[in-house]
Design a protein around this motif. Structure first.
Motif, PDB file in Angstrom:
ATOM      1  N   LEU A 143       0.825  -1.206   0.000  1.00 44.42           N
ATOM      2  CA  LEU A 143       0.000   0.000   0.000  1.00 44.42           C
ATOM      3  C   LEU A 143       0.858   1.253   0.000  1.00 44.42           C
ATOM      4  CD1 LEU A 143      -2.681   1.499   0.187  1.00 44.42           C
ATOM      5  CD2 LEU A 143      -2.617   1.173   2.674  1.00 44.42           C
ATOM      6  N   TYR A 144       1.876   1.297   0.855  1.00 40.86           N
ATOM      7  CA  TYR A 144       2.693   2.505   0.959  1.00 40.86           C
ATOM      8  C   TYR A 144       3.353   2.851  -0.371  1.00 40.86           C
ATOM      9  CZ  TYR A 144       5.993   5.929   2.745  1.00 40.86           C
ATOM     10  OH  TYR A 144       6.706   7.087   2.938  1.00 40.86           O
ATOM     11  N   TYR A 145       3.952   1.865  -1.017  1.00 42.36           N
ATOM     12  CA  TYR A 145       4.647   2.153  -2.274  1.00 42.36           C
ATOM     13  C   TYR A 145       3.715   2.146  -3.479  1.00 42.36           C
ATOM     14  CZ  TYR A 145       8.783   1.982   0.559  1.00 42.36           C
ATOM     15  OH  TYR A 145       9.709   2.255   1.537  1.00 42.36           O
ATOM     16  N   SER A 146       2.447   1.789  -3.262  1.00 40.18           N
ATOM     17  CA  SER A 146       1.440   1.968  -4.311  1.00 40.18           C
ATOM     18  C   SER A 146       1.070   3.435  -4.466  1.00 40.18           C
ATOM     19  CB  SER A 146       0.170   1.168  -3.979  1.00 40.18           C
ATOM     20  OG  SER A 146       0.414  -0.210  -4.020  1.00 40.18           O
ATOM     21  N   ARG A 147       1.464   4.254  -3.505  1.00 38.81           N
ATOM     22  CA  ARG A 147       1.171   5.687  -3.538  1.00 38.81           C
ATOM     23  C   ARG A 147       2.430   6.480  -3.893  1.00 38.81           C
ATOM     24  NH1 ARG A 147      -3.415   7.122  -0.795  1.00 38.81           N
ATOM     25  NH2 ARG A 147      -2.416   8.835   0.332  1.00 38.81           N
ATOM     26  N   PHE A 148       3.336   5.834  -4.613  1.00 37.73           N
ATOM     27  CA  PHE A 148       4.580   6.426  -5.111  1.00 37.73           C
ATOM     28  C   PHE A 148       4.602   6.342  -6.635  1.00 37.73           C
ATOM     29  CE2 PHE A 148       6.600   6.668  -1.056  1.00 37.73           C
ATOM     30  CZ  PHE A 148       7.823   7.302  -1.220  1.00 37.73           C
ATOM     31  N   MET A 149       5.269   7.294  -7.264  1.00 42.10           N
ATOM     32  CA  MET A 149       5.571   7.142  -8.684  1.00 42.10           C
ATOM     33  C   MET A 149       6.933   6.455  -8.781  1.00 42.10           C
ATOM     34  SD  MET A 149       5.860   9.900 -11.835  1.00 42.10           S
ATOM     35  CE  MET A 149       7.473  10.510 -11.308  1.00 42.10           C
ATOM     36  N   ARG A 150       6.897   5.160  -8.471  1.00 43.23           N
ATOM     37  CA  ARG A 150       8.090   4.327  -8.585  1.00 43.23           C
ATOM     38  C   ARG A 150       7.724   3.041  -9.296  1.00 43.23           C
ATOM     39  NH1 ARG A 150      12.975   4.639  -7.100  1.00 43.23           N
ATOM     40  NH2 ARG A 150      13.101   2.389  -7.398  1.00 43.23           N
ATOM     41  N   ASN A 151       8.738   2.371  -9.842  1.00 45.02           N
ATOM     42  CA  ASN A 151       8.495   1.205 -10.676  1.00 45.02           C
ATOM     43  C   ASN A 151       8.293  -0.094  -9.919  1.00 45.02           C
ATOM     44  OD1 ASN A 151       8.903   2.146 -13.571  1.00 45.02           O
ATOM     45  ND2 ASN A 151      10.780   2.913 -12.639  1.00 45.02           N
ATOM     46  N   ASP A 152       8.701  -0.182  -8.653  1.00 42.69           N
ATOM     47  CA  ASP A 152       8.762  -1.474  -7.980  1.00 42.69           C
ATOM     48  C   ASP A 152       7.397  -2.141  -7.832  1.00 42.69           C
ATOM     49  OD1 ASP A 152      11.751  -1.820  -6.817  1.00 42.69           O
ATOM     50  OD2 ASP A 152      11.171   0.285  -6.869  1.00 42.69           O
ATOM     51  N   VAL A 153       6.400  -1.392  -7.373  1.00 47.89           N
ATOM     52  CA  VAL A 153       5.066  -1.982  -7.237  1.00 47.89           C
ATOM     53  C   VAL A 153       4.496  -2.325  -8.603  1.00 47.89           C
ATOM     54  CG1 VAL A 153       2.688  -1.513  -6.540  1.00 47.89           C
ATOM     55  CG2 VAL A 153       4.563  -0.946  -4.999  1.00 47.89           C
ATOM     56  N   LEU A 154       4.752  -1.477  -9.593  1.00 47.00           N
ATOM     57  CA  LEU A 154       4.313  -1.796 -10.954  1.00 47.00           C
ATOM     58  C   LEU A 154       4.884  -3.126 -11.416  1.00 47.00           C
ATOM     59  CD1 LEU A 154       4.499   1.478 -13.090  1.00 47.00           C
ATOM     60  CD2 LEU A 154       2.460   0.168 -12.525  1.00 47.00           C
ATOM     61  N   LEU A 155       6.187  -3.296 -11.241  1.00 44.86           N
ATOM     62  CA  LEU A 155       6.843  -4.529 -11.666  1.00 44.86           C
ATOM     63  C   LEU A 155       6.252  -5.739 -10.951  1.00 44.86           C
ATOM     64  CD1 LEU A 155       8.988  -6.309 -12.945  1.00 44.86           C
ATOM     65  CD2 LEU A 155      10.654  -5.426 -11.287  1.00 44.86           C
ATOM     66  N   ALA A 156       6.153  -5.675  -9.633  1.00 45.75           N
ATOM     67  CA  ALA A 156       5.626  -6.806  -8.867  1.00 45.75           C
ATOM     68  C   ALA A 156       4.179  -7.105  -9.254  1.00 45.75           C
ATOM     69  CB  ALA A 156       5.728  -6.512  -7.377  1.00 45.75           C
ATOM     70  N   ALA A 157       3.380  -6.060  -9.426  1.00 53.10           N
ATOM     71  CA  ALA A 157       1.968  -6.258  -9.774  1.00 53.10           C
ATOM     72  C   ALA A 157       1.814  -6.820 -11.178  1.00 53.10           C
ATOM     73  CB  ALA A 157       1.209  -4.940  -9.643  1.00 53.10           C
ATOM     74  N   PHE A 158       2.559  -6.285 -12.137  1.00 55.43           N
ATOM     75  CA  PHE A 158       2.479  -6.809 -13.502  1.00 55.43           C
ATOM     76  C   PHE A 158       2.832  -8.300 -13.532  1.00 55.43           C
ATOM     77  CE2 PHE A 158       3.261  -2.413 -15.552  1.00 55.43           C
ATOM     78  CZ  PHE A 158       1.895  -2.240 -15.766  1.00 55.43           C
ATOM     79  N   MET A 159       3.881  -8.683 -12.814  1.00 55.16           N
ATOM     80  CA  MET A 159       4.304 -10.082 -12.838  1.00 55.16           C
ATOM     81  C   MET A 159       3.317 -10.985 -12.102  1.00 55.16           C
ATOM     82  SD  MET A 159       6.874 -10.268 -14.806  1.00 55.16           S
ATOM     83  CE  MET A 159       7.716 -11.824 -14.504  1.00 55.16           C
ATOM     84  N   LEU A 160       2.701 -10.484 -11.032  1.00 49.09           N
ATOM     85  CA  LEU A 160       1.695 -11.288 -10.360  1.00 49.09           C
ATOM     86  C   LEU A 160       0.466 -11.446 -11.242  1.00 49.09           C
ATOM     87  CD1 LEU A 160      -0.850 -11.698  -8.306  1.00 49.09           C
ATOM     88  CD2 LEU A 160       1.293 -12.812  -7.745  1.00 49.09           C
ATOM     89  N   HIS A 161       0.037 -10.349 -11.888  1.00 49.42           N
ATOM     90  CA  HIS A 161      -1.075 -10.435 -12.831  1.00 49.42           C
ATOM     91  C   HIS A 161      -0.743 -11.415 -13.957  1.00 49.42           C
ATOM     92  CE1 HIS A 161      -3.704  -7.382 -11.177  1.00 49.42           C
ATOM     93  NE2 HIS A 161      -2.780  -6.450 -11.250  1.00 49.42           N
ATOM     94  N   ALA A 162       0.496 -11.350 -14.468  1.00 50.66           N
ATOM     95  CA  ALA A 162       0.908 -12.260 -15.542  1.00 50.66           C
ATOM     96  C   ALA A 162       0.815 -13.704 -15.085  1.00 50.66           C
ATOM     97  CB  ALA A 162       2.327 -11.922 -15.997  1.00 50.66           C
ATOM     98  N   LEU A 163       1.304 -13.981 -13.880  1.00 54.28           N
ATOM     99  CA  LEU A 163       1.218 -15.344 -13.356  1.00 54.28           C
ATOM    100  C   LEU A 163      -0.239 -15.793 -13.280  1.00 54.28           C
ATOM    101  CD1 LEU A 163       2.559 -17.831 -12.004  1.00 54.28           C
ATOM    102  CD2 LEU A 163       2.180 -16.675  -9.810  1.00 54.28           C
ATOM    103  N   ALA A 164      -1.116 -14.905 -12.833  1.00 53.94           N
ATOM    104  CA  ALA A 164      -2.534 -15.259 -12.722  1.00 53.94           C
ATOM    105  C   ALA A 164      -3.117 -15.630 -14.083  1.00 53.94           C
ATOM    106  CB  ALA A 164      -3.307 -14.099 -12.103  1.00 53.94           C
TER     107      ALA A 164
END
Length: 593
Positions: A143-164
């Motif tokens: 949640l904390y880093y979801s409120r940042f303009m940083r790539n880390d949550v994007l990367l983790a979320a994209f890969m989790l979505h891809a796995l799904a």
């Protein structure tokens, strides 16, 4: 009354159908996941623009604004992938740049993470699916880093979505999930270079799952049949064609994002190539081979400091924000592995993924920044949901059996887990989003990285915005060697000149406000014909203040500590409203705001 009876009957029929619909477990689960998605998006978007930009957000945001102005961009490994540059450039063009809008892509992509739990419905029971959605929504670190303009949550979320999507592909054999999963992997490759670590981790976890299957096979013939049948299934049903098309989709996305833009230069650029097709080979080569070489040149050596120091630094962050996730993940993995005759592949895969990340990231990260732990807690949420789901199921079964004590204990554990997670999430993201310490002023807030400006800067920024809007000519003068840049045009890309980096995140705001900016190291130049805003280090406050008659001083930290900076604002340019908004106490005091 008689004329109303058909209407009443129709209403009862509709109510019966609706109640019957929600008696279906599958529909109730879908409705619960939808509610969790709404919750996740709401808490990510609420007050999203309130926290002042972090140092890293400031530099990338500034360069996006300059890219939008000049039309010139090329991949620089030191500032990671191109996702924000292109996506936010278009968002800013459509809706106007702001702190809120800059962070929206991360907030939305992360907020949709609970929806991915629904795609695991063939691998997890309905309680585990909902539990996974709740953990994705409320995890304090995510949640904390979801409120940042940083790539880390994007990367983790994209890969989790891809796995799904890939899991759904195996469950349904429908090719569309192959393309959706590959699209998400391609987008992950546009965010940050450690996506390659994900690829290696996935291969390792998949190899362990194959080994599981081979061990479970009764004899050598069964193992051979498993391998042969797996290879045969790849050749049947046109899957090789689909795989080839998916690979083409992957490279199309990568080339679009990584291809240089060169509107005002003679160099090859993506949009220029459409007018001059002979330019395409050079553009494609730069987007693929050139980007790969830049990546290796910057990030190929990994962590050059002591492993244990990095592990300890990341471990402290993980313990503060994700201790419950770690404990639940270990419990869920063991519960699934030893309670069943055949452990579930999804649970084992995600646990291996997360565990290797915890142990392996200290080897490959250049700096132990707290956002790196996002890459561990996202996959570990899956086995953690298994443990949480087991507690909920235990409570329900104990209640049905009349075992009040067991039911009460299980409910209490669930409330502790969810309550503690939610409390930590609220404290980190809303109560102390940029504070060095937590409530007791002694416990470090480890989620807040050093480059985050301390609390109190926003009112002064709002004052500066109003002053800039009303001024003609130079608006902001930076004073001192820390801030000096001989040629301000050098700041248009990552090789910004002189002391520009020490100004961050203020350049994002001055560019956003349309300020005309200059700098000097000459004290005499400050008092000669000063602009309405002069910025200097606190160490220079007295001598700069003496040269500025009628200016008010506002002192702030540009990082969480150790960067005291004074904003001198011409009092004549301040109306009463601006003065009230930008000041805390008397302008003649040295009180820090």
């Amino acid at each position: 009354m008689g004329t109303d009876e058909p209407t009443a009957d129709a209403g009862r029929v509709a109510d019966d159908r609706l109640s019957g619909l929600f008696r279906d477990a599958r529909t109730r689960t879908a409705a619960a996941i939808l509610a969790v998605v709404v919750l996740a998006l709401s808490i990510r978007l609420f007050g999203l623009g309130a926290r002042v930009f972090h140092w890293d957000e400031g530099r990338v945001g500034y360069w996006i604004l300059r890219y939008a102005e000049t039309g010139v961009w090329e991949y620089r490994a030191v500032i990671h992938g191109p996702f924000f540059y292109h996506v936010n450039k278009y968002l800013f063009g459509l809706f106007g740049a702001s702190d809120f809008l800059a962070r929206v892509p991360v907030a939305v992509v992360s907020g949709l993470l609970p929806a991915s739990a629904w795609l695991f419905r063939e691998r997890l029971n309905r309680v585990e699916v909902v539990a996974l959605g709740v953990l994705f929504a409320l995890d304090p670190i995510v949640l904390y880093y979801s409120r940042f303009m940083r790539n880390d949550v994007l990367l983790a979320a994209f890969m989790l979505h891809a796995l799904a999507f890939y899991v759904r592909l195996f469950d349904t054999r429908r090719p569309r999930y192959l393309y959706l999963g590959t699209l998400l992997v391609a987008l992950a490759f546009t965010t940050k270079e450690n996506v390659l670590v994900y690829a290696v981790t996935w291969l390792g976890a998949a190899a362990l799952l194959v080994d599981h299957r081979l061990v479970l096979a009764a004899d050598a013939d069964d193992r051979k049949e498993y391998v042969v049948s797996s290879l045969r299934s790849l050749r049947s049903g046109g899957w090789l064609v689909h795989a080839g098309l998916a690979i083409g989709l992957f490279f199309a996305v990568v080339i679009f994002f990584y291809a240089p833009r060169a509107r005002t230069t003679p160099d090859p650029g993506l949009w220029k190539a459409f007018a001059n097709p002979g330019m395409f080979p050079a553009v494609i080569e730069e987007a693929t081979v050139g980007s790969w070489e830049k990546f290796l040149g910057k990030w190929g050596e990994g962590n050059q400091t002591a492993y244990l120091d990095t592990f300890e630094a990341l471990g402290r962050v993980l313990w503060e924000g994700g201790a419950l996730t770690l404990a639940l993940a270990a419990a869920g993995f063991l519960f699934d592995r030893y309670r069943r005759d055949r452990p579930r592949d999804l649970v084992a895969f995600t646990f291996y993924w997360g565990a290797v990340t915890v142990v392996g990231y200290p080897v490959i990260v250049e700096n132990p920044f707290p956002w790196e732990v996002v890459h561990a807690v996202v996959p570990l949420a899956v086995p953690a949901a298994v443990a949480l789901g087991a507690l909920v199921t235990l409570a329900a079964n104990a209640s049905a059996d009349g075992d009040g004590l067991s039911a009460a204990l299980a409910v209490l554990l669930v409330l502790v887990v969810v309550g503690q997670t939610a409390t930590t999430a609220v404290a980190a993201s809303f109560v102390h989003p940029q504070d060095r310490y937590l409530d007791d002023a002694e416990t470090p807030n480890r989620l807040v990285q050093y480059g985050q400006p301390a609390e109190g800067l926003r009112p002064t920024l709002e004052t500066i915005e109003r002053v800039i809007a009303a001024n003609d000519g130079t608006d902001v003068l930076w004073y001192g060697s820390d801030f000096y840049v001989a040629d301000e045009s050098e700041n248009d890309d990552w090789a910004a000149g002189g002391g520009w980096y020490d100004r961050l995140p203020i350049p994002w705001y001055t560019e956003l406000y349309g300020a005309d900016v200059d700098s000097t190291v000459e004290r005499e130049a400050v008092g000669a014909d000063p602009p309405p805003i002069v910025i200097a280090r606190a160490a220079d406050r007295e001598q700069v203040g003496e040269a500025l008659d009628g200016y008010r001083a506002f002192e702030h930290e540009l990082t969480i500590y150790g960067s005291e900076t004074v904003f001198f604002v011409d009092a004549s340019s301040l109306d009463d409203g601006a003065s009230a908004a930008g000041s805390r106490g008397s302008p003649d005091t040295d009180a820090r705001m």
